[in-house]
Scaffold this motif. Structure first.
Motif, PDB file in Angstrom:
ATOM      1  N   MET A   1       0.833  -1.195   0.000  1.00  0.00           N
ATOM      2  CA  MET A   1       0.000   0.000   0.000  1.00  0.00           C
ATOM      3  C   MET A   1       0.866   1.242   0.000  1.00  0.00           C
ATOM      4  SD  MET A   1      -1.512   0.498   3.812  1.00  0.00           S
ATOM      5  CE  MET A   1      -1.743   2.239   4.055  1.00  0.00           C
ATOM      6  N   LYS A   2       0.260   2.309  -0.363  1.00  0.00           N
ATOM      7  CA  LYS A   2       1.010   3.556  -0.404  1.00  0.00           C
ATOM      8  C   LYS A   2       1.385   3.970   1.015  1.00  0.00           C
ATOM      9  CE  LYS A   2       0.631   8.413  -1.610  1.00  0.00           C
ATOM     10  NZ  LYS A   2      -0.197   9.518  -1.204  1.00  0.00           N
ATOM     11  N   ILE A   4       2.467   6.763   3.509  1.00  0.00           N
ATOM     12  CA  ILE A   4       2.401   8.215   3.496  1.00  0.00           C
ATOM     13  C   ILE A   4       3.521   8.763   4.361  1.00  0.00           C
ATOM     14  CG2 ILE A   4      -0.049   8.276   3.085  1.00  0.00           C
ATOM     15  CD1 ILE A   4      -0.332   9.069   6.034  1.00  0.00           C
ATOM     16  N   ARG A   6       5.267  11.967   6.653  1.00  0.00           N
ATOM     17  CA  ARG A   6       4.828  12.782   7.769  1.00  0.00           C
ATOM     18  C   ARG A   6       4.044  14.000   7.292  1.00  0.00           C
ATOM     19  NH1 ARG A   6       5.934  13.762  13.265  1.00  0.00           N
ATOM     20  NH2 ARG A   6       4.936  15.732  13.728  1.00  0.00           N
ATOM     21  N   PHE A   9       0.607  13.111   6.486  1.00  0.00           N
ATOM     22  CA  PHE A   9       0.017  12.808   7.765  1.00  0.00           C
ATOM     23  C   PHE A   9      -0.573  14.070   8.388  1.00  0.00           C
ATOM     24  CE2 PHE A   9       0.535  11.142  12.104  1.00  0.00           C
ATOM     25  CZ  PHE A   9       0.263   9.815  11.918  1.00  0.00           C
ATOM     26  N   LEU A  10       0.177  15.137   8.285  1.00  0.00           N
ATOM     27  CA  LEU A  10      -0.283  16.365   8.924  1.00  0.00           C
ATOM     28  C   LEU A  10      -1.279  17.119   8.049  1.00  0.00           C
ATOM     29  CD1 LEU A  10       3.054  17.516  10.520  1.00  0.00           C
ATOM     30  CD2 LEU A  10       1.030  16.615  11.660  1.00  0.00           C
ATOM     31  N   LYS A  12      -3.585  15.855   6.310  1.00  0.00           N
ATOM     32  CA  LYS A  12      -4.897  15.279   6.600  1.00  0.00           C
ATOM     33  C   LYS A  12      -5.128  15.376   8.107  1.00  0.00           C
ATOM     34  CE  LYS A  12      -7.614  11.103   5.799  1.00  0.00           C
ATOM     35  NZ  LYS A  12      -8.202  11.083   7.141  1.00  0.00           N
ATOM     36  N   SER A  13      -4.966  16.571   8.611  1.00  0.00           N
ATOM     37  CA  SER A  13      -5.067  16.702  10.058  1.00  0.00           C
ATOM     38  C   SER A  13      -6.518  16.641  10.462  1.00  0.00           C
ATOM     39  CB  SER A  13      -4.448  18.021  10.507  1.00  0.00           C
ATOM     40  OG  SER A  13      -5.281  19.075  10.122  1.00  0.00           O
ATOM     41  N   SER A  14      -6.710  16.255  11.659  1.00  0.00           N
ATOM     42  CA  SER A  14      -8.054  15.951  12.117  1.00  0.00           C
ATOM     43  C   SER A  14      -8.772  17.190  12.620  1.00  0.00           C
ATOM     44  CB  SER A  14      -7.948  14.954  13.247  1.00  0.00           C
ATOM     45  OG  SER A  14      -9.048  15.085  14.079  1.00  0.00           O
ATOM     46  N   ALA A  22      -0.448  21.148  18.404  1.00  0.00           N
ATOM     47  CA  ALA A  22       0.832  20.717  18.946  1.00  0.00           C
ATOM     48  C   ALA A  22       1.478  21.857  19.716  1.00  0.00           C
ATOM     49  CB  ALA A  22       1.742  20.259  17.819  1.00  0.00           C
ATOM     50  N   ASP A 242       0.803  -1.283   9.928  1.00  0.00           N
ATOM     51  CA  ASP A 242       0.639  -0.146   9.022  1.00  0.00           C
ATOM     52  C   ASP A 242      -0.174   0.983   9.641  1.00  0.00           C
ATOM     53  OD1 ASP A 242       2.081  -1.345   7.049  1.00  0.00           O
ATOM     54  OD2 ASP A 242       0.340  -2.180   6.009  1.00  0.00           O
ATOM     55  N   SER A 243      -1.044   0.655  10.565  1.00  0.00           N
ATOM     56  CA  SER A 243      -1.974   1.655  11.082  1.00  0.00           C
ATOM     57  C   SER A 243      -1.490   2.198  12.421  1.00  0.00           C
ATOM     58  CB  SER A 243      -3.353   1.018  11.262  1.00  0.00           C
ATOM     59  OG  SER A 243      -4.093   1.729  12.215  1.00  0.00           O
ATOM     60  N   ILE A 244      -1.687   3.491  12.618  1.00  0.00           N
ATOM     61  CA  ILE A 244      -1.328   4.075  13.915  1.00  0.00           C
ATOM     62  C   ILE A 244      -2.141   3.458  15.041  1.00  0.00           C
ATOM     63  CG2 ILE A 244      -0.553   6.289  12.982  1.00  0.00           C
ATOM     64  CD1 ILE A 244      -3.261   7.475  13.929  1.00  0.00           C
ATOM     65  N   TYR A 245      -3.343   2.997  14.730  1.00  0.00           N
ATOM     66  CA  TYR A 245      -4.200   2.437  15.785  1.00  0.00           C
ATOM     67  C   TYR A 245      -3.709   1.055  16.201  1.00  0.00           C
ATOM     68  CZ  TYR A 245      -6.880   6.230  13.818  1.00  0.00           C
ATOM     69  OH  TYR A 245      -7.257   7.458  13.356  1.00  0.00           O
ATOM     70  N   ARG A 247      -0.631   0.119  15.968  1.00  0.00           N
ATOM     71  CA  ARG A 247       0.630   0.347  16.685  1.00  0.00           C
ATOM     72  C   ARG A 247       0.347   0.834  18.108  1.00  0.00           C
ATOM     73  NH1 ARG A 247       2.406   2.458  11.445  1.00  0.00           N
ATOM     74  NH2 ARG A 247       2.168   4.633  12.113  1.00  0.00           N
TER      75      ARG A 247
ATOM     76  N   PRO B 329     -11.310  12.185  11.262  1.00  0.00           N
ATOM     77  CA  PRO B 329     -11.850  12.553   9.962  1.00  0.00           C
ATOM     78  C   PRO B 329     -11.178  13.814   9.426  1.00  0.00           C
ATOM     79  CG  PRO B 329     -13.370  13.187  11.701  1.00  0.00           C
ATOM     80  CD  PRO B 329     -12.283  12.368  12.358  1.00  0.00           C
ATOM     81  N   GLU B 372      -2.512   5.441   7.003  1.00  0.00           N
ATOM     82  CA  GLU B 372      -2.312   4.848   8.324  1.00  0.00           C
ATOM     83  C   GLU B 372      -3.136   5.526   9.412  1.00  0.00           C
ATOM     84  OE1 GLU B 372       1.960   7.128   8.621  1.00  0.00           O
ATOM     85  OE2 GLU B 372       1.770   5.150   9.494  1.00  0.00           O
TER      86      GLU B 372
END
Lengths: 452, 548
Positions: A1-2, A4, A6, A9-10, A12-14, A22, A242-245, A247, B329, B372
């Motif tokens: 899988m692709k 991503i 950092r 990652f940021l 697509k911040s929540s 931060a 692969d997933s932060i969850y 981990r 999300p 991820e």
């Protein structure tokens, strides 16, 4: 899988996480003890009273004039003057005080010099008067009177800035190189994960109210198939995910396996305590803390911070009926724990203190009270300069000089000062107190003087 | 993850085919192109979807989704009536002490979520019960009928309108007791008595708008100093506190003599006008409720005022997205869902069914390129129900009275430790998640302690509480792995079967290798142990704890 990076990652911040912008990393100016080891053992035990303890009914002015002001404010929620348990401070005040009739244990501890009260303490960013409060001329902690926000304030001392770490967590980070040999995390919770012990560099260990529990399916005997099972399980949680969850979940499992084995082995050798603890949520937790302290040498512990807690203090209803059990519960639990530290010969190295969301309104909502601000806290141990009251006890008058409405009393001492005093005793350098209590420099006294 | 990539390849392949469909030399003249048929649903996608929308994907349910397609399945679910709890409790003999019915309340919750045909409704009701929290732990211990009725009310409103929902929540006596609006009365200045602020505060903070002003995409509105803007202040809390005065148990002889009964805990609270404050009241957005109104008019006006606050859409969107599909999300996802809350397409604000459908149909619920941070930690009780649904868990008595759920798993039906739920929507565990300003709410109850308890629960479930045990107690909930035992001498077939049932076949190489290693140590004839071992390793694994 692709994969991503950092940056993605940021990007697509929540939205949900936006409240947790931060914060810059804390600068650790120096390591306590110059990187060397401590030569002694010290422990702090935080008793968190969830819901907001109505502590103006725990420590009550008993002199006629001040009592009458209190009784006028509290009306049907007032403790009867004749029922107050008398206490006699070593340094007499012009006002006499008494304790809630359920707090017999606290009365004994206070009279014996092992307990002190810090009056009207609470979260502040800077000293605040009623005028300044209403003029908006001082910075206030955000979301005053809200449970979780004020719990966070007490636990993080974040002031008006968001913080993802707590003051116990920051203390553990500060001393981490000095206690590198410890077999268990400096911070241990017996009441779930909490902000108080959350840190950047160290991780608190969360055990049950009765201590750590073992994995049933594991054995340390290499001839047992459950040893193979443990090894296989361990390799599963050690794998790359692969997933932060995944981990995040796996990280907990790893810590759980390691700590449970170490700590369980140690605690099994704890001596039988003669001290009888109350059969309560708090009593069970404090008994476990005493057992863990008893095996501090096996675990090579030199500095420990324990988090225990008790719920039910959000007395919007039925306060008169419930307060004896609540305040008596604190008193009985802390008294038993102190007695256990005496039994273990460690009472001068263990300091117990309370924190709570907030104090409660002096006014009533009919049969209970609502969320307020300042309150009284307890400090217990033989390192406490006891049988004394610290801070400034307010005039409990509706619309009085410290009331911002409905009997919500502005703290006269800040939680930062309270924490810094404990942190200094714990071994944090004066230069680092600002890491523990970020707003300490806004207050004149960095040390309230209640620790020897 | 590998299969997820396969999905994305398959999706694009299907789209390519659709795009090319009918292309040829003698094609008819172009008219309006027909809408492309939805791409076929694969098993892993069906599992991903069902873990978002039910109490655990099973092979049987996945086949239904594959046959129907996702949207048709949702539309069908939106029409399913609620499986209820209260009729079950009321049909049981009334015990001497009502708290003795709490295990039965937990039992009917499990029955409904395991076997109910209204899976999506039950899942949304569970999500709502984690937002508009009441709990058995505390003042409602002796109120099982009220709690069951509260949950039924959530289930019945799960696809209804949010405005109706908050009114029914507000007037439910369980909420009235839990957040002390019940018995709240107008001020009595002579006695320093003022209205209780508990419900006023928590309705705004936790059930509707939150603490700070939000954009429609869920990001914070910032002021000129870059600071968030509080949604309300103490004056507004006091205004609402005055609104919520004068209500107590319906049919009481008087306001002061109101006492809980078996019957009044399941009917909405009643207004006793003499105890309602009739002054003017400050509410949100600078609006005032005029003096002199009746209490029910005040309530209606106040709830309209909350309902129309612009925060409600993004606030509820984030909360429900986090409960159903993903912890983090994107603002775009929140914006799309909040927009459906604001207007369901026919001009209706607050249509929860439309919101749920928008959450589940959004591209971010099933991203073609899985990142991820997509997905979430599966709530522990949902891991249990997924295992139980896949392995036909039952007890000899037919009951599931697992009252200790909140101790074993850190959560249980209406068993929160406080109104702040089992975990916070903002919980950010230390490490990479916090460092990236992300959240993982469910990890707040994945402590070393609770994870160990959970792992041990699964150990006993697999190795002891199964159909081969001849010493089961009547209420022991046991799983049935007879199918696995029949092929248990073939390690690969055994692992494949369990992986197909619980992970849609998507098992990591590590997990497969480690299970195979353990099976190599277990004699071939110990088929029950081999089956138990395989299931135990899967249900305690990080990949099973992950809802992709």
């Amino acid at each position: 899988m692709k994969k991503i990076n950092r940056r993605d990652f940021l990007v697509k911040s929540s939205a949900a996480a936006a409240a947790f912008a931060a914060t810059p990393g804390v600068a650790y100016s120096q390591v306590v003890g110059g990187g060397g080891n401590f030569t002694d053992y010290r422990a702090l035990v935080c008793v968190f009273l969830f819901g907001g303890n109505d502590s103006f009914n725990l420590l009550v002015p008993s002199s006629d004039a001040e009592y009458n002001v209190y009784a006028q404010a509290r009306q049907n929620l007032a403790v009867a003057q004749a029922d107050l348990l008398p206490i006699t401070p070593a340094v007499p005040d012009v006002v006499d005080f008494g304790l809630h009739p359920s707090a017999t244990g606290m009365q004994t501890l206070f009279q014996n010099g092992a307990a002190a009260f810090v009056a009207n303490v609470g979260p502040l960013v800077e000293p605040t008067t009623k005028d300044e409060f209403f003029q908006g001329s001082v910075t206030l902690p955000p979301q005053l009177f809200s449970h979780n926000d004020q719990q966070d304030q007490w636990q993080s001392l974040r002031g008006n800035a968001p913080s993802s770490t707590g003051w116990a967590g920051r203390m553990a980070d500060l001393i981490r190189t000095s206690v590198a040999d410890q077999q268990m995390a400096t911070n241990a919770s017996l009441f779930g994960s909490n902000l108080f012990q959350s840190a950047d560099e160290t991780v608190a260990y969360v055990m049950g109210p009765g201590g750590p529990i073992q994995f049933e399916g594991f054995s340390l005997d290499p001839n047992n198939i459950l040893f193979q099972q443990r090894e296989a399980f361990r390799r599963v949680v050690d794998a790359q995910y692969d997933s932060i969850y995944e981990r995040g979940f796996a990280d907990v499992q790893k810590r759980a396996i390691d700590a449970a084995e170490t700590v369980t082995a140690a605690i099994a050798s704890a001596p039988q305590l003669n001290t009888v603890f109350p059969q309560s949520q708090l009593g069970t937790q404090l008994r476990t803390v005493a057992r863990l302290i008893a095996v501090r040498d096996q675990l090579q512990m030199q500095r420990q911070i324990f988090f225990v807690a008790m719920g039910g203090f959000d007395s919007h209803d039925d306060q008169i009926q419930n307060q004896p059990g609540l305040l008596g519960g604190i008193s009985d639990g802390i008294k038993a724990f102190y007695d256990a530290t005496v039994e273990l010969g460690i009472s001068d190295s263990v300091t117990t203190f309370t924190q709570s969301d907030f104090g409660r309104t002096l006014t009533s909502n009919g049969d209970g009270t609502d969320h307020a601000w300042g309150g009284n806290q307890i400090v217990v141990g033989d390192a406490v300069f006891g049988q004394r009251m610290y801070g400034s006890y307010p005039l409990l008058q509706i619309d009085g000089p410290e009331d911002v409405g409905g009997g919500r009393i502005i703290p006269s001492t800040s939680a930062d000062q309270f924490a810094a005093t404990l942190a200094k005793w714990f071994g944090v350098d004066d230069a680092d107190l600002g890491v523990v209590a970020p707003n300490i420099n806004n207050f004149a006294a960095r040390d309230l003087g209640f620790m020897v | 993850m590998r299969i997820l990539r396969l999905i994305s390849i398959t999706v694009s392949f299907a789209l390519t085919l659709a795009g090319c469909g009918g292309g040829g030399a003698d094609a008819p003249p172009p008219g309006p192109p027909p809408p492309p048929p939805p791409p076929p649903v694969m098993k892993l996608e069906a599992y991903q979807f069902l873990n978002q929308s039910s109490f655990g994907a099973t092979e049987a349910d996945a086949q239904v989704v594959i046959d129907m397609g996702i949207e048709a399945w949702i539309d069908d679910q939106l029409t399913k009536p609620a499986s209820l709890q209260l009729p079950h409790l009321q049909a049981l003999p009334r015990p001497q002490f009502l708290f003795q019915l709490q295990p039965d309340r937990v039992d009917i919750w499990f029955r409904n979520v395991l076997h109910g045909e209204d899976q999506l409704r039950q899942r949304v009701a569970f999500a709502l019960s984690e937002i508009m929290v009441v709990s058995q732990l505390g003042a409602l211990t002796n109120t099982p009928y009220g709690l069951a009725d509260y949950y039924d009310m959530l289930a019945e409103n799960a696809f209804g309108n949010y405005r109706d929902l908050i009114e029914e929540v507000t007037l439910h006596p369980s909420m009235g007791v839990y957040l002390s609006m019940l018995g709240n009365e107008k001020p009595n200045p002579a006695l320093n008595i003022r209205p209780d602020e508990n419900y006023a505060r928590e309705l705004m903070q936790l059930f509707s708008i939150g603490l700070v002003a939000l954009n429609n995409d869920g990001t914070q509105v910032l002021d000129a100093q870059n600071q968030p803007i509080p949604t309300y202040d103490q004056a507004i809390i006091e205004g609402f506190a005055h609104v919520y005065t004068g209500w107590t148990y319906a049919g009481s002889p008087s306001f002061q003599q109101a006492r809980q009964t078996d019957s009044n805990q399941v009917i909405p609270m009643q207004l006793y006008p003499a105890f309602h404050d009739t002054g003017a009241k400050q509410v949100l957005n600078g609006e005032m409720i005029p003096a002199g109104q009746l209490g029910d008019q005040d309530l209606s006006d106040a709830l309209d005022n909350v309902f129309n606050h612009p925060n409600v859409g993004p606030f509820i969107a984030i909360r429900l997205i986090q409960r159903l599909t993903t912890s983090n999300p994107s603002p775009g996802y929140v914006d799309r869902v909040a927009s459906v809350f604001n207007n369901n397409g026919t001009g209706v604000r607050g249509d929860i069914g439309a919101v749920v459908k928008a959450i589940l149909m959004d591209a971010e619920a099933r991203p073609a390129l899985h990142m991820e941070i997509d997905g979430k930690v599966k709530e522990p009780i949902l891991r249990v129900t997924q295992l139980w649904r896949s392995y036909d868990a039952v007890s000899i008595s037919g009951r599931y009275p697992l009252q200790a759920a909140y101790i074993l798993f850190g959560q249980g039906p209406l068993q929160s430790p406080s109104v702040f739920n089992f975990f916070s929507p903002f919980h950010a565990p230390p490490g990479e998640i916090r460092n990236a300003s992300l959240v993982a709410p469910e990890l707040q109850i994945a402590t070393e302690y609770l994870n160990t308890l959970f792992t041990n629960f699964m150990f006993f479930q697999c190795f002891a509480l199964n159909q081969t045990n001849t010493d089961l107690q009547d209420d022991d909930i046991y799983i049935d792995f007879a199918e696995e035992m029949a092929i248990a001498d073939d390690a690969n077939a055994l692992i494949d079967m369990v992986a197909e049932k619980l992970l849609a076949g998507q098992i990591s190489d590590t997990l497969r290798t480690e299970i195979a290693g353990m099976l190599a140590l277990i004699p071939l004839e110990d088929s029950a142990v081999r089956a138990a071992e395989t299931i135990y390793f899967v249900v305690t694994s990080p990949e099973f704890a992950y809802q992709m």
